[in-house]
Design an enzyme around this catalytic site. Structure first.
Site, PDB file in Angstrom:
ATOM      1  N   SER A  13      48.916  99.058 122.117  1.00  0.00           N
ATOM      2  CA  SER A  13      47.490  98.964 121.771  1.00  0.00           C
ATOM      3  C   SER A  13      46.932 100.302 121.283  1.00  0.00           C
ATOM      4  CB  SER A  13      46.674  98.426 122.950  1.00  0.00           C
ATOM      5  OG  SER A  13      46.628  99.357 123.999  1.00  0.00           O
ATOM      6  N   ASN A 104      50.313 113.345 123.313  1.00  0.00           N
ATOM      7  CA  ASN A 104      50.511 112.235 124.262  1.00  0.00           C
ATOM      8  C   ASN A 104      49.145 111.814 124.791  1.00  0.00           C
ATOM      9  OD1 ASN A 104      51.824 110.461 126.170  1.00  0.00           O
ATOM     10  ND2 ASN A 104      51.409 111.972 127.764  1.00  0.00           N
ATOM     11  N   HIS A 106      47.678 110.385 128.309  1.00  0.00           N
ATOM     12  CA  HIS A 106      48.041 110.147 129.703  1.00  0.00           C
ATOM     13  C   HIS A 106      46.861 109.456 130.395  1.00  0.00           C
ATOM     14  CE1 HIS A 106      50.089 110.717 133.470  1.00  0.00           C
ATOM     15  NE2 HIS A 106      48.944 111.102 133.984  1.00  0.00           N
ATOM     16  N   THR A 138      54.341 119.521 126.119  1.00  0.00           N
ATOM     17  CA  THR A 138      55.159 120.700 126.405  1.00  0.00           C
ATOM     18  C   THR A 138      56.301 120.234 127.305  1.00  0.00           C
ATOM     19  OG1 THR A 138      53.740 121.207 128.284  1.00  0.00           O
ATOM     20  CG2 THR A 138      53.212 122.319 126.203  1.00  0.00           C
ATOM     21  N   LEU A 141      55.992 118.148 132.363  1.00  0.00           N
ATOM     22  CA  LEU A 141      55.346 116.857 132.225  1.00  0.00           C
ATOM     23  C   LEU A 141      53.822 116.913 132.411  1.00  0.00           C
ATOM     24  CD1 LEU A 141      56.791 114.204 131.720  1.00  0.00           C
ATOM     25  CD2 LEU A 141      56.716 113.756 134.172  1.00  0.00           C
ATOM     26  N   ASP A 142      53.099 116.400 131.405  1.00  0.00           N
ATOM     27  CA  ASP A 142      51.664 116.162 131.552  1.00  0.00           C
ATOM     28  C   ASP A 142      50.820 117.410 131.811  1.00  0.00           C
ATOM     29  OD1 ASP A 142      52.193 113.428 131.207  1.00  0.00           O
ATOM     30  OD2 ASP A 142      52.358 113.067 133.356  1.00  0.00           O
TER      31      ASP A 142
HETATM   32  N1  NHR Z   1      58.199 114.586 128.054  1.00  0.00           N
HETATM   33  C1  NHR Z   1      57.906 115.862 128.268  1.00  0.00           C
HETATM   34  N2  NHR Z   1      58.902 116.742 128.214  1.00  0.00           N
HETATM   35  N3  NHR Z   1      56.643 116.290 128.539  1.00  0.00           N
HETATM   36  C2  NHR Z   1      55.645 115.404 128.618  1.00  0.00           C
HETATM   37  O1  NHR Z   1      54.424 115.838 128.894  1.00  0.00           O
HETATM   38  C3  NHR Z   1      55.907 114.011 128.423  1.00  0.00           C
HETATM   39  C4  NHR Z   1      57.231 113.649 128.136  1.00  0.00           C
HETATM   40  C5  NHR Z   1      57.568 112.297 127.957  1.00  0.00           C
HETATM   41  C6  NHR Z   1      56.619 111.323 128.098  1.00  0.00           C
HETATM   42  C7  NHR Z   1      54.351 110.576 128.682  1.00  0.00           C
HETATM   43  C8  NHR Z   1      54.175 110.493 130.184  1.00  0.00           C
HETATM   44  C9  NHR Z   1      52.795 110.171 130.669  1.00  0.00           C
HETATM   45  O2  NHR Z   1      51.828 110.272 129.929  1.00  0.00           O
HETATM   46  C10 NHR Z   1      55.310 111.680 128.406  1.00  0.00           C
HETATM   47  C11 NHR Z   1      54.939 113.016 128.553  1.00  0.00           C
HETATM   48  C12 NHR Z   1      57.205 108.642 131.422  1.00  0.00           C
HETATM   49  C13 NHR Z   1      57.468 109.258 132.629  1.00  0.00           C
HETATM   50  C14 NHR Z   1      58.657 108.850 133.479  1.00  0.00           C
HETATM   51  O3  NHR Z   1      58.794 109.272 134.620  1.00  0.00           O
HETATM   52  C15 NHR Z   1      56.635 110.280 133.035  1.00  0.00           C
HETATM   53  C16 NHR Z   1      55.575 110.675 132.227  1.00  0.00           C
HETATM   54  C17 NHR Z   1      55.317 110.048 131.015  1.00  0.00           C
HETATM   55  C18 NHR Z   1      56.143 109.018 130.628  1.00  0.00           C
HETATM   56  N4  NHR Z   1      59.593 108.029 132.930  1.00  0.00           N
HETATM   57  C19 NHR Z   1      60.832 107.588 133.571  1.00  0.00           C
HETATM   58  C20 NHR Z   1      62.015 108.433 133.067  1.00  0.00           C
HETATM   59  O4  NHR Z   1      62.982 108.570 133.848  1.00  0.00           O
HETATM   60  C21 NHR Z   1      61.145 106.146 133.236  1.00  0.00           C
HETATM   61  C22 NHR Z   1      60.079 105.205 133.655  1.00  0.00           C
HETATM   62  C23 NHR Z   1      60.201 103.831 133.007  1.00  0.00           C
HETATM   63  O5  NHR Z   1      61.080 103.613 132.140  1.00  0.00           O
HETATM   64  O6  NHR Z   1      59.379 102.961 133.344  1.00  0.00           O
HETATM   65  O7  NHR Z   1      61.997 108.884 131.908  1.00  0.00           O
HETATM   66  O8  NHR Z   1      52.665 109.832 131.863  1.00  0.00           O
HETATM   67  C1  GAR Z   2      48.322 103.432 128.033  1.00  0.00           C
HETATM   68  O1  GAR Z   2      47.309 103.174 128.965  1.00  0.00           O
HETATM   69  C2  GAR Z   2      48.832 104.853 128.190  1.00  0.00           C
HETATM   70  O2  GAR Z   2      47.849 105.749 128.616  1.00  0.00           O
HETATM   71  C3  GAR Z   2      49.866 104.686 129.252  1.00  0.00           C
HETATM   72  O3  GAR Z   2      50.474 103.443 129.019  1.00  0.00           O
HETATM   73  C4  GAR Z   2      49.556 102.583 128.336  1.00  0.00           C
HETATM   74  C5  GAR Z   2      50.232 102.093 127.089  1.00  0.00           C
HETATM   75  O4  GAR Z   2      49.493 101.072 126.504  1.00  0.00           O
HETATM   76  N1  GAR Z   2      50.830 105.733 129.203  1.00  0.00           N
HETATM   77  C6  GAR Z   2      51.608 106.027 130.223  1.00  0.00           C
HETATM   78  O5  GAR Z   2      51.506 105.493 131.298  1.00  0.00           O
HETATM   79  C7  GAR Z   2      52.625 107.115 129.962  1.00  0.00           C
HETATM   80  N2  GAR Z   2      53.368 107.333 131.146  1.00  0.00           N
HETATM   81  P1  GAR Z   2      49.744 100.658 124.998  1.00  0.00           P
HETATM   82  O6  GAR Z   2      51.240 100.448 124.828  1.00  0.00           O
HETATM   83  O7  GAR Z   2      49.005  99.363 124.853  1.00  0.00           O
HETATM   84  O8  GAR Z   2      49.219 101.739 124.103  1.00  0.00           O
END
Ligand code: NHR
Ligand code: GAR
Length: 214
Positions: A13, A104, A106, A138, A141-142
């Site tokens: 979305s 990203n 978040h 960066t 994470l986040d």
């Molecule tokens: N990568 C880096 N290096 N830095 C960031 O700030 C990132 C990133 C990758 C993704 C999005 C993020 C969020 O907005 C994002 C930011 C997935 C996980 C996670 O733990 C954490 C943060 C975010 C996205 N993923 C698991 C993993 O092992 C898998 C979880 C699943 O598949 O459902 O990669 O929160």
């Molecule tokens: C969004 O709310 C986004 O902020 C979140 O997942 C949803 C994706 O919705 N992101 C994360 O949780 C990253 N870890 P979308 O696929 O409909 O855009």
């Protein structure tokens, strides 16, 4: 022409909101999902955007998946890489390669609630305000430089679903805004990691106040 590549894992979305508001002079070159079943792939195709899946499960480790993903992305010569509900942590090499050109969204008011399940944790913690944050990515994470945030109230009767819906309505507003600023070349990260928006019309330094909800 500025090329944008969007990474998704699910519904898409945010990708759709960005695609529908993209400026002349920019183009969504491709949408890529690490999950072949992601609904967003069909949404993208419906909008006439090239959409492909690269299944992370067929790769032996994170590094080899990320290396291949980088190849796919670079074949579209992106000026900007957008994570829109992309659910895989990205390796340091990948992040460095797109340094300064990867955003990203978040689903929390960072630095609160980094990581996963942010809406559930907001409800458990009892915060009165929650929201979403667009930031530069960066390696850690986040925690990258914050571009724009929007806050929403947490209401007593909220469930994870109702809270997520309220937050996502704001995501669909602030993420296209951040992408437009980037495409216009107006975002600047200073040496302290603070983001400035040049010539922001909304407010002195580019912050924007969400409309007050009823
Ligand atoms: N990568 C880096 N290096 N830095 C960031 O700030 C990132 C990133 C990758 C993704 C999005 C993020 C969020 O907005 C994002 C930011 C997935 C996980 C996670 O733990 C954490 C943060 C975010 C996205 N993923 C698991 C993993 O092992 C898998 C979880 C699943 O598949 O459902 O990669 O929160
Ligand atoms: C969004 O709310 C986004 O902020 C979140 O997942 C949803 C994706 O919705 N992101 C994360 O949780 C990253 N870890 P979308 O696929 O409909 O855009």
């Amino acid at each position: 022409m500025k090329n944008i590549v969007i990474l998704i894992s699910g519904r898409g979305s945010n990708m759709e909101a960005i695609a529908r508001s993209v400026l002349p002079g920019a183009k969504i070159a491709a949408v890529i999902s690490n999950r072949p079943e992601a609904k967003g792939l069909e949404v993208a195709r419906g909008l006439g955007i090239e959409a492909l899946a690269l299944d992370h499960k067929i790769f032996p480790d994170r590094e080899s998946f990320d290396a291949r993903l980088m190849q796919e992305i670079d074949s579209f010569a992106p000026d900007l890489l957008v994570l829109a509900g992309y659910m895989r942590i990205l390796s340091d090499d990948f992040v460095r390669h797109y340094s300064g050109r990867m955003l990203n969204i978040h689903p929390s008011l960072l630095p609160s609630f980094t990581g996963l399940h942010t809406h559930r944790r907001a409800l458990e913690t009892g915060v009165r305000l929650h929201g979403a944050t667009v930031h530069f990515v960066t390696p850690d994470l986040d925690v990258g430089p914050i571009v724009i945030q929007a806050a929403v109230p947490v209401l007593p009767e909220d469930t994870e679903e109702t809270l997520a819906e309220r937050v996502q309505a704001q995501e669909h507003r602030i993420y296209p805004q951040a992408v437009r600023w980037f495409v216009e070349g107006r975002l600047e990260v200073d040496t302290t990691g603070h983001v400035h928006v040049r010539d922001a019309s909304a407010a002195p330094d580019g912050w924007s106040v969400p409309p007050v909800e009823p």
